[in-house]
Scaffold this active site. Structure first.
Site, PDB file in Angstrom:
ATOM      1  N   TYR A   1     -13.389 -83.463 -29.843  1.00 31.19           N
ATOM      2  CA  TYR A   1     -14.622 -84.011 -29.270  1.00 31.19           C
ATOM      3  C   TYR A   1     -14.634 -83.724 -27.776  1.00 31.19           C
ATOM      4  O   TYR A   1     -13.607 -83.329 -27.204  1.00 31.19           O
ATOM      5  CB  TYR A   1     -14.805 -85.508 -29.559  1.00 31.19           C
ATOM      6  CG  TYR A   1     -13.606 -86.373 -29.287  1.00 31.19           C
ATOM      7  CD1 TYR A   1     -13.403 -86.942 -28.034  1.00 31.19           C
ATOM      8  CD2 TYR A   1     -12.677 -86.643 -30.289  1.00 31.19           C
ATOM      9  CE1 TYR A   1     -12.301 -87.737 -27.787  1.00 31.19           C
ATOM     10  CE2 TYR A   1     -11.571 -87.441 -30.054  1.00 31.19           C
ATOM     11  CZ  TYR A   1     -11.390 -87.981 -28.791  1.00 31.19           C
ATOM     12  OH  TYR A   1     -10.303 -88.773 -28.550  1.00 31.19           O
TER      13      TYR A   1
ATOM     14  N   HIS B   1      -9.143 -82.171 -26.731  1.00 32.50           N
ATOM     15  CA  HIS B   1     -10.187 -81.543 -25.919  1.00 32.50           C
ATOM     16  C   HIS B   1      -9.779 -80.098 -25.692  1.00 32.50           C
ATOM     17  O   HIS B   1      -8.596 -79.782 -25.645  1.00 32.50           O
ATOM     18  CB  HIS B   1     -10.311 -82.214 -24.553  1.00 32.50           C
ATOM     19  CG  HIS B   1     -10.623 -83.669 -24.635  1.00 32.50           C
ATOM     20  ND1 HIS B   1     -11.682 -84.159 -25.349  1.00 32.50           N
ATOM     21  CD2 HIS B   1     -10.019 -84.736 -24.089  1.00 32.50           C
ATOM     22  CE1 HIS B   1     -11.708 -85.469 -25.241  1.00 32.50           C
ATOM     23  NE2 HIS B   1     -10.708 -85.860 -24.482  1.00 32.50           N
TER      24      HIS B   1
END
Ligand code: C5P
Length: 326
Positions: free
Chosen positions: A252, A302
């Site tokens: 995400y 990430h």
């Protein structure tokens, strides 16, 4: 005669190679060339990015940016499209999530839930500073430049006391989730980034009875912040950032990425500070010696490298001003 013809053929060959090279450079750097030409010929009307949107047109940007996306949940608009709700639920899968609609109704009994930020118009010129937590702010002397913006957005464990010369002292918006929360000064707007329904429940609890003390780790029981300025980041917008801007890189988007795109939707000029890993690819912080901490670059949470490219591209097409630090 023969030598003359050979020379002519050579010239033709060189011309052909040159043309092919020129075309391949033009195809590779279409956006940059387009922007440079526009910059050369356009008349700058004012200093705000959106006021010079003609100048900053970019096919790359337009493919990703959806102007009608609204980053905040409001009293009148909190229902989520099913696909967004399902995606959001998978982020930090809760075993027994509470009913979303009833929690939202409870939320907006406590907080205003209005949409004051969406007042764009041709005459608005709202300048915003987005401050990531990178160690590249150390020794940058960006403080006065940051504080000169109308809105100053900080996130997670960001500090200003003792670092004013480099990071400024003004904060208008502070983005956080329960696990990264801290008390805020008066007049600062707390912006909750919820990863699950429990985070919204925590927000209600932290301003009332304080019955939630743990999510997957212990969290603050109560939080000090201006109740009338609380905002909640939209999970639907969260998915939009991941789909359109991260293009599904990483699991995400990082908090920083979420705030940059937030700013693109509510500001007219976006100035970005404090983004960039150290030479080892670690997300070091300006307030601590954590050169080896937050090694997001190589984890699947990430994708730091991909995000850094997006930020660079946004700067190249003139949508943000990127301050690279030290
Ligand atoms: O570490 P934290 O998540 O609190 O930092 C906030 C944001 O700043 C990150 O989500 C990331 O986008 C950005 N950051 C960065 N380089 C660093 C540290 C943080 O780009 N060295």
């Amino acid at each position: 005669m023969f030598a003359h013809r050979l020379q002519k053929q050579q010239w033709f060959f060189y011309l052909l190679v040159f043309t092919v090279l020129l075309l391949s450079v033009a195809f590779t750097y279409t956006d940059k060339i387009e922007f440079a030409l526009k910059k050369l010929f356009a008349v700058r009307k004012c200093k705000c990015n959106r006021c010079v949107s003609e100048l900053n047109e970019s096919a790359w940007f337009d493919k990703r940016y959806i102007p009608t996306m609204y980053p905040i949940l409001t009293k009148n608009s909190f229902t989520l499209p099913e696909a967004s709700y399902k995606w959001w639920q998978r982020l930090q899968s809760e075993r027994k999530p509470s009913n979303y609609s009833s929690i939202m109704e409870e939320l907006f009994k406590l907080f205003p839930g209005d949409d004051k930020l969406m007042d764009q118009g041709p005459n608005r010129c709202r300048t915003c500073a987005v401050i990531g937590n990178s160690g590249n702010l150390k020794g940058s002397n960006y403080g006065p430049s940051i504080d000169s913006n109308n809105l100053v957005m900080r996130m997670n464990r960001a500090q200003t006391t003792g670092y004013e010369a480099d990071v400024g002292s003004k904060t208008t918006h502070h983005f956080m989730y329960p696990e990264s929360a801290q008390n805020l000064a008066e007049n600062v707007s707390l912006v909750l980034i919820p990863f699950k329904v429990l985070d919204i429940k925590w927000l209600i609890s932290a301003f009332t009875a304080g019955n939630i003390t743990r999510t997957y780790i212990p969290v603050m029981r109560h939080i000090k912040a201006d109740k009338d300025k609380v905002l909640v980041y939209s999970p639907h917008f969260f998915k939009y950032v991941y789909d359109n801007w991260n293009e599904h890189h990483g699991r995400y988007s990082s908090t920083g990425m979420l705030v940059i795109v937030f700013a693109l939707h509510v500001c007219d000029e976006v100035n970005v500070y404090g983004f960039g890993a150290n030479s080892l690819g670690h997300w070091h912080h300006y307030w601590e010696k954590n050169a080896g901490g937050g090694a997001f670059r190589k984890t699947g949470v990430h994708d730091g490298d991909f995000e850094a490219n997006v930020t660079k591209m946004l700067a190249d097409v003139g949508k943000i001003n990127l301050f690279k630090g030290t």
